[in-house]
Design a protein around this motif. Structure first.
Motif, PDB file in Angstrom:
ATOM      1  N   ARG A 282       0.776  -1.184  -0.129  1.00 51.91           N
ATOM      2  CA  ARG A 282      -0.113  -0.032  -0.204  1.00 51.91           C
ATOM      3  C   ARG A 282       0.804   1.401  -0.001  1.00 51.91           C
ATOM      4  O   ARG A 282       0.718   2.045  -0.843  1.00 51.91           O
ATOM      5  N   ILE A 283       1.987   1.362   0.909  1.00 45.70           N
ATOM      6  CA  ILE A 283       2.512   2.519   1.014  1.00 45.70           C
ATOM      7  C   ILE A 283       3.367   2.766  -0.180  1.00 45.70           C
ATOM      8  O   ILE A 283       3.426   3.980  -0.775  1.00 45.70           O
ATOM      9  N   SER A 284       4.021   1.621  -0.919  1.00 42.79           N
ATOM     10  CA  SER A 284       4.785   1.937  -2.047  1.00 42.79           C
ATOM     11  C   SER A 284       4.126   2.171  -3.427  1.00 42.79           C
ATOM     12  O   SER A 284       4.603   2.630  -4.222  1.00 42.79           O
ATOM     13  N   SER A 285       2.582   1.768  -3.168  1.00 37.33           N
ATOM     14  CA  SER A 285       1.976   2.351  -4.532  1.00 37.33           C
ATOM     15  C   SER A 285       1.109   3.634  -4.230  1.00 37.33           C
ATOM     16  O   SER A 285       0.256   3.957  -4.887  1.00 37.33           O
ATOM     17  N   SER A 286       1.396   4.103  -3.146  1.00 31.81           N
ATOM     18  CA  SER A 286       0.555   5.534  -2.568  1.00 31.81           C
ATOM     19  C   SER A 286       1.363   6.774  -3.482  1.00 31.81           C
ATOM     20  O   SER A 286       2.613   7.048  -3.149  1.00 31.81           O
ATOM     21  N   ARG A 287       0.692   7.641  -4.099  1.00 30.08           N
ATOM     22  CA  ARG A 287       1.451   8.524  -4.730  1.00 30.08           C
ATOM     23  C   ARG A 287       1.458   9.900  -3.806  1.00 30.08           C
ATOM     24  O   ARG A 287       2.376  10.685  -3.550  1.00 30.08           O
ATOM     25  N   LEU A 288       0.664   9.783  -2.794  1.00 32.84           N
ATOM     26  CA  LEU A 288       0.913  10.911  -1.587  1.00 32.84           C
ATOM     27  C   LEU A 288       2.019  10.829  -0.921  1.00 32.84           C
ATOM     28  O   LEU A 288       2.694  11.706  -0.295  1.00 32.84           O
ATOM     29  N   LEU A 289       2.502   9.447  -0.599  1.00 32.06           N
ATOM     30  CA  LEU A 289       3.652   9.232   0.137  1.00 32.06           C
ATOM     31  C   LEU A 289       4.843   9.119  -0.779  1.00 32.06           C
ATOM     32  O   LEU A 289       5.919   9.386  -0.218  1.00 32.06           O
ATOM     33  N   MET A 290       4.833   8.384  -1.763  1.00 28.53           N
ATOM     34  CA  MET A 290       6.054   8.236  -2.779  1.00 28.53           C
ATOM     35  C   MET A 290       6.160   9.190  -3.700  1.00 28.53           C
ATOM     36  O   MET A 290       7.310   9.446  -4.430  1.00 28.53           O
ATOM     37  N   GLY A 291       5.253  10.040  -3.958  1.00 27.02           N
ATOM     38  CA  GLY A 291       5.263  10.793  -5.153  1.00 27.02           C
ATOM     39  C   GLY A 291       5.331  10.144  -6.549  1.00 27.02           C
ATOM     40  O   GLY A 291       4.757   9.075  -6.795  1.00 27.02           O
ATOM     41  N   ARG A 292       6.209  11.031  -7.404  1.00 27.82           N
ATOM     42  CA  ARG A 292       6.553  10.509  -8.620  1.00 27.82           C
ATOM     43  C   ARG A 292       7.181   9.005  -8.463  1.00 27.82           C
ATOM     44  O   ARG A 292       7.596   8.593  -9.593  1.00 27.82           O
ATOM     45  N   TYR A 293       7.858   8.718  -7.435  1.00 27.38           N
ATOM     46  CA  TYR A 293       8.469   7.292  -7.169  1.00 27.38           C
ATOM     47  C   TYR A 293       7.584   6.136  -6.720  1.00 27.38           C
ATOM     48  O   TYR A 293       8.071   4.990  -6.462  1.00 27.38           O
ATOM     49  N   ARG A 294       6.410   6.475  -6.812  1.00 30.66           N
ATOM     50  CA  ARG A 294       5.489   5.294  -6.573  1.00 30.66           C
ATOM     51  C   ARG A 294       5.578   3.914  -7.585  1.00 30.66           C
ATOM     52  O   ARG A 294       5.815   4.260  -8.694  1.00 30.66           O
TER      53      ARG A 294
END
Length: 466
Positions: free
Chosen positions: A377-389
């Motif tokens: 979930r975290i690795s696919s979150s745009r809010l947490l990972m930005g453009r690096y999701r």
């Protein structure tokens, strides 16, 4: 804490070569997959089911690569470890349950590490006094981390990286030399599953994916977010190939042990400790191999001890809200592991330790379905990972990896509840050779783990809700 967390200095670039920035953490984390219990699981599965489970072992290994890679990406991009983000994105009750799962995974790793070295001593020296060996093992494994605290962070980090690389290379090359003609079966693409194999399948899942290593890996590499001079893309590629290198060696080890046991099982099947010992002696054909095996066990035990201290500190502070001193993280898991090992050795001897080494990976596998959800979930979150999701195709692979762990647990739970295989009868106490874990405990833990995984799968992150 400097000597224990010294591997962070390698991640931050404090090493003779830049390759240590990504290779060092991957090698250190991979040592958690090389204890003696995991070797016995591969030998037991190969002797009982031949090549039927090889493809699934490969899928488990690929899932472990994906989980460890995503954990490292989370730490690099956010500058926080996985436990910190879980504390921010989930409520306190969910964090406590995730912490209990990670803590149980950590304790079982310590347990298999100490019990595995004890069984390794018996294999090499034919010692019949497990209690003395447990005390000696605990002293040896505990002295090294404390000795490292006397060194500088850079020297301790280099020592850990070199020890990890030496251990992994020696083990892989040692098995290849011992079995230069390891066969490749052409029917491994068609796994054959049954109620009898569900027990070994769960054990293999627990040996290939370890929950608390997600938190440890993300904690070690989080310092790279502040590192200047390298793009995040180059760091991602470096971590991916380092993890791929380390875990390919682990799969090769598992395959050699499984295939060798499959070939030797024509004469012997691993049904108890004596059978497993005979099979291990047949697998380790070189006379020097048992000594090398014991050295590998001690070195890998030291690295497991270091990573467990890091993981314990991260988990307790962020998921439980407890800031404990270093000696507590060092002693508490070891004391628990020593007490449990001594108890089983005193009650059932080496046979009890053998059953313990098989059961611990099953416990770790029960914790997996819900524990991988925060990583994905975290690795696919745009809010947490930005453009690096992670991109869409990696999200699909992550979903498939989650289904693999979930369905494996469902198959195991269904067999425990409704099956009539040999191991379920042993677990229920219907035979003269019952398992160590009571039947009711296994049923409750298995069903609760599946239920919590389904609940967490439909629970969004707080940032997504906002």
């Amino acid at each position: 804490m400097d000597g224990v967390r010294s591997i962070e200095s390698l991640a931050a670039g404090d090493a003779p070569h830049n390759s240590f920035r990504t290779l060092g953490p991957a090698l250190v984390v991979s040592m958690g997959y090389l204890d003696f219990g995991k070797w016995l699981v591969a030998v037991e599965a190969g002797s009982r089911f031949g090549y039927d489970l090889v493809l699934l072992v490969l899928l488990f290994n690929l899932s472990a690569i994906l989980c460890q890679y995503l954990s490292s990406c989370i730490g690099i991009v956010t500058g926080k470890n996985l436990a910190e983000i879980c504390h921010q994105e989930y409520n306190q009750k969910i964090c406590v349950i995730l912490g209990l799962q990670a803590g149980l995974s950590l304790l079982t790793s310590e347990l298999t590490m100490i019990a595995g070295i004890v069984v390794g001593f018996n294999l090499v020296f034919e010692s019949n006094d497990p209690i003395t060996v447990v005390c000696l093992t605990s002293v040896v494994v505990n002295l090294l981390p404390y000795t490292l605290s006397l060194l500088s962070m850079r020297k301790a980090g280099m020592f850990n990286a070199y020890v990890s690389g030496f251990t992994l290379v020696c083990f892989v090359l040692g098995l290849l030399v011992s079995h230069p003609k390891t066969p490749v079966d052409t029917n491994v693409m068609f796994p054959k599953l049954s109620g009898e194999s569900a027990y070994s399948l769960m054990a293999l899942l627990g040996t290939n994916i370890i929950v608390h290593n997600f938190y440890t890996h993300s904690s070690v590499v989080q310092v790279q977010r502040r590192f200047q001079g390298h793009t995040l893309g180059s760091l991602f590629h470096g971590h991916f190939f380092s993890i791929l290198f380390a875990f390919s060696g682990i799969f090769l080890v598992n395959y050699i042990l499984l295939s060798s046991a499959a070939d030797e099982s024509k004469n012997t099947m691993a049904l108890n400790f004596q059978d497993a010992r005979q099979l291990m002696n047949q697998v380790l054909t070189n006379p020097v191999a048992p000594i090398v095996l014991l050295v590998i066990l001690i070195f890998s035990g030291h690295i497991v001890s270091v990573t467990c201290i890091i993981g314990s500190d991260v988990i307790s502070e962020n998921l439980f809200g407890l800031k404990l001193p270093l000696f507590a993280h060092h002693l508490l898991p070891k004391v628990f592991a020593m007490i449990a090992t001594i108890y089983h050795a005193k009650v059932a001897g080496f046979e009890g330790l053998y059953q313990l080494l098989i059961v611990c990976p099953i416990v770790q596998a029960m914790l997996l379905p819900s524990s991988v959800i925060p990583v994905f979930r975290i690795s696919s979150s745009r809010l947490l990972m930005g453009r690096y999701r992670i991109p869409l195709y990696v999200q699909i692979l992550s979903f498939l990896a989650f289904l693999l762990t979930l369905f494996t647990n469902i198959i195991f739970a269904a067999e425990v509840l409704f099956g009539d295989s040999t191991w379920t009868n042993d677990l229920k106490g219907n035979t003269e050779n019952p398992m160590l874990l009571p039947y009711i405990v296994v049923v409750l833990v298995s069903c609760a783990s599946i239920g919590f995984a389904l609940f967490l799968a439909v629970t969004p992150l707080k940032s997504a809700c906002n």
